[in-house]
Design a protein around this motif. Structure first.
Motif, PDB file in Angstrom:
ATOM      1  N   ARG A   1      50.749  36.845 -46.229  1.00 32.42           N
ATOM      2  CA  ARG A   1      49.331  36.823 -46.595  1.00 32.42           C
ATOM      3  C   ARG A   1      48.688  38.118 -46.142  1.00 32.42           C
TER       4      ARG A   1
ATOM      5  N   ILE B   1      54.391  29.479 -40.778  1.00 32.13           N
ATOM      6  CA  ILE B   1      53.782  28.226 -41.234  1.00 32.13           C
ATOM      7  C   ILE B   1      54.622  27.011 -40.841  1.00 32.13           C
TER       8      ILE B   1
ATOM      9  N   ALA C   1      55.752  23.692 -39.341  1.00 30.73           N
ATOM     10  CA  ALA C   1      54.940  22.541 -38.932  1.00 30.73           C
ATOM     11  C   ALA C   1      55.836  21.309 -38.893  1.00 30.73           C
TER      12      ALA C   1
ATOM     13  N   ASN D   1      48.408  26.856 -48.969  1.00 32.40           N
ATOM     14  CA  ASN D   1      47.347  26.274 -48.143  1.00 32.40           C
ATOM     15  C   ASN D   1      47.764  25.944 -46.719  1.00 32.40           C
ATOM     16  N   ALA D   2      49.033  26.136 -46.384  1.00 35.27           N
ATOM     17  CA  ALA D   2      49.503  25.751 -45.051  1.00 35.27           C
ATOM     18  C   ALA D   2      48.847  26.598 -43.968  1.00 35.27           C
ATOM     19  N   LYS D   3      48.505  25.948 -42.862  1.00 30.37           N
ATOM     20  CA  LYS D   3      47.983  26.679 -41.716  1.00 30.37           C
ATOM     21  C   LYS D   3      49.109  27.496 -41.084  1.00 30.37           C
ATOM     22  N   GLY D   4      48.747  28.667 -40.561  1.00 29.48           N
ATOM     23  CA  GLY D   4      49.782  29.495 -39.957  1.00 29.48           C
ATOM     24  C   GLY D   4      49.212  30.575 -39.057  1.00 29.48           C
ATOM     25  N   ASP D   5      50.116  31.233 -38.362  1.00 35.98           N
ATOM     26  CA  ASP D   5      49.746  32.301 -37.442  1.00 35.98           C
ATOM     27  C   ASP D   5      50.411  33.607 -37.873  1.00 35.98           C
TER      28      ASP D   5
END
Length: 383
Positions: free
Chosen positions: A29, A36, A38, A59-63
């Motif tokens: 991104r 991502i 999880a 749409n997955a949350k990530g760092d």
């Protein structure tokens, strides 16, 4: 070296990241590599099997874990640096399958290999003889058609029928197991040649990500490393020619199908190959997926269906359109790899996959399998 450009799109991959004992699921991104991973979505397999892989990855949350450009630029060096992120093959529990002899140029070269019996010195003379008999109009044949059957009969009469022509223009595609799940290497890793081989080459290919239901949901690049002398001696040596330590590379990411990228995009992709040797040798080639003689859909149908199931899905190499014959060490000697060659396979829609050539006995041994991954994910409460 070929550019490491990464396309826009929904990308999924795997990486070893500092601070973690197990591979992490990643995407891209805004130029950043994003973790991502999880619970319940800690493998590419689980995301692929979710039924909405592209939407999930979007749409997955990530760092964010670092600049992708920097990671790609340092990929070849990062293999030995445990402190730096390192891309892995972008699949995990999926079966690794391959189709062969799906392009006319590779079909003819396989016939030459067989006739030469693994002797590359004989190949050049045979190439002219076989092309004179077979011609290059095989590209117009539909495999398994009535016209293909007529060509088969004519070639048998001339004494040049081959088992490679059987799978090239006959009714049945060649589908084989390329490597075991978790054994493929990724961008920047060494790819391996079995040390018995003295005549070998890269096989740049597009590979499809296929779910357990047979749905094609994405694509990546692959190098289906081949030992021409070993396979040329006998097709029964296909396993020895194809499945060795680090002999399958995939990456850098799987691009998932969405509104802007589809199987039709893949079918029109132009694939570039570049080999750069430490001896100064450079080989460049380009070819188009539109030249494939069997459709990707038909190759997937030949692999998975009522006759064969893959509960964790699969990745399928679609066959190579290249058979390098450029002389390297003198007239008539053809092409073969040398240790240290950098092989780059690229196309704008999928990016660039680069690997360094080494002996399979010198590549990092494959020691991390499915059992190790599942134990690690269980300890991390990610299953």
């Amino acid at each position: 070296m070929t550019s490491n450009h990464i396309p826009d799109g929904v990308l999924i991959g795997r990486a070893l990241l500092p601070g973690f004992d197990h591979p992490r699921v990643v995407t891209v991104r805004d130029g950043q590599l994003v973790d991502i991973t999880a619970p319940g979505r800690a493998t590419v397999r689980d995301i692929a099997e979710s039924g909405h892989a592209a939407d999930y990855v979007k749409n997955a949350k990530g760092d964010a874990v670092g600049s992708l450009d920097a990671l790609l630029a340092d990929a070849l060096a990062a293999q030995s640096d445990g402190a730096a992120p390192r891309l892995l093959a972008p699949i995990d529990l999926q079966a690794i399958k391959a189709s062969g002899v799906t392009f006319v140029v590779s079909l003819l070269e396989r016939v030459i290999e067989e006739q030469a019996r693994g002797d590359k010195a004989r190949a050049e003379a045979l190439r002219g003889d076989i092309l004179a008999l077979v011609g290059t109009d095989l590209s117009q044949l539909v495999p398994g058609s009535e016209d293909a059957a007529k060509v088969k009969a004519a070639l048998i009469e001339k004494g040049v029928w081959s088992q490679y022509l059987e799978v090239g223009i006959g009714p049945d595609a060649e589908i084989f197991t390329k490597a075991q799940p978790m054994s493929a290497v990724g961008h920047g890793a060494d790819v391996g040649l079995h040390p018995v081989s003295t005549w070998n080459n890269p096989e740049p290919e597009v590979a499809l990500l296929v779910t357990s239901k047979g749905e094609i949901i994405g694509a990546t690049l692959g190098n289906d490393v081949n030992l021409r002398d070993v396979e040329g001696r006998s097709a029964l040596l296909l396993g020895k020619a194809k499945d060795n330590n680090a002999s399958a590379s995939l990456g850098p990411f799987v691009r998932l199908f969405d509104g802007d990228f589809s199987l039709e995009t893949v079918k029109q992709a132009e694939i570039a190959l570049r080999v750069e040797g430490e001896d100064g040798f450079v080989l460049d080639g380009r070819s188009n997926m539109a030249e494939i003689s069997r459709t990707p859909e038909s190759l997937v149908a030949a692999t998975i269906g009522d006759h064969h199931q893959y509960p964790d899905g699969l990745v399928l190499y679609l066959g190579t359109m290249f058979a390098p014959v450029q002389d390297r060490d003198g007239a008539g000697k053809g092409f073969t790899h040398k240790i240290g060659d950098i092989v780059s396979i690229s196309t704008p829609s999928l990016g660039t996959l680069s690997n360094r050539v080494n002996l399979s006995t010198k590549c990092a041994p494959w020691t991390y399998g499915a059992s190790h991954l599942l134990r690690d994910l269980a300890r991390a409460n990610l299953l």
